[in-house]
Design a protein around this motif. Structure first.
Motif, short mmCIF file in Angstrom:
data_model
loop_
_atom_site.label_atom_id
_atom_site.label_comp_id
_atom_site.label_asym_id
_atom_site.label_seq_id
_atom_site.Cartn_x
_atom_site.Cartn_y
_atom_site.Cartn_z
N ASP A 43 0.85 -1.19 0.00
CA ASP A 43 0.00 0.00 0.00
C ASP A 43 0.89 1.24 0.00
O ASP A 43 1.71 1.43 0.89
N ALA A 45 -0.52 4.37 -0.22
CA ALA A 45 -1.44 5.49 0.00
C ALA A 45 -0.84 6.52 0.95
O ALA A 45 -1.11 7.71 0.82
N ASP A 46 -0.04 6.09 1.91
CA ASP A 46 0.52 7.03 2.88
C ASP A 46 1.88 7.60 2.45
O ASP A 46 2.56 8.24 3.24
N ARG A 47 2.25 7.43 1.21
CA ARG A 47 3.55 7.90 0.71
C ARG A 47 3.35 9.13 -0.18
O ARG A 47 2.36 9.25 -0.87
N ASP A 48 4.31 10.02 -0.12
CA ASP A 48 4.33 11.19 -1.00
C ASP A 48 5.45 11.02 -2.02
O ASP A 48 6.58 10.72 -1.65
#
Length: 50
Positions: A43, A45-48
Motif C-alpha cells: 500500500d 497510500a501514505d507515501r508522497d
C-alpha cells in the motif's frame, strides 16, 4: 547479447558455486516470485512522491 556457455565452462562455473544445486534454483525462483508479488501489493497510500 546472451551467449551460450559451453558445457565445460558451465561445469567449471557450477563447481565453484556449491550452493546452486538443481534443487536450489527452483526454490529461489519461487521465493523471488513471492517477494515480487508482495512488493507489487504493498500500500503506497501514505507515501508522497515527487
Amino acid at each position: 547479447m546472451l551467449r551460450r556457455l559451453r558445457p565445460r565452462r558451465w561445469s567449471s562455473f557450477s563447481a565453484r558455486r556449491p550452493g546452486l544445486s538443481s534443487a536450489t534454483v527452483p526454490w529461489l525462483a519461487k521465493q523471488w516470485q513471492d517477494d515480487h508479488a508482495a512488493f507489487q501489493q504493498r500500500d503506497l497510500a501514505d507515501r508522497d512522491f515527487v
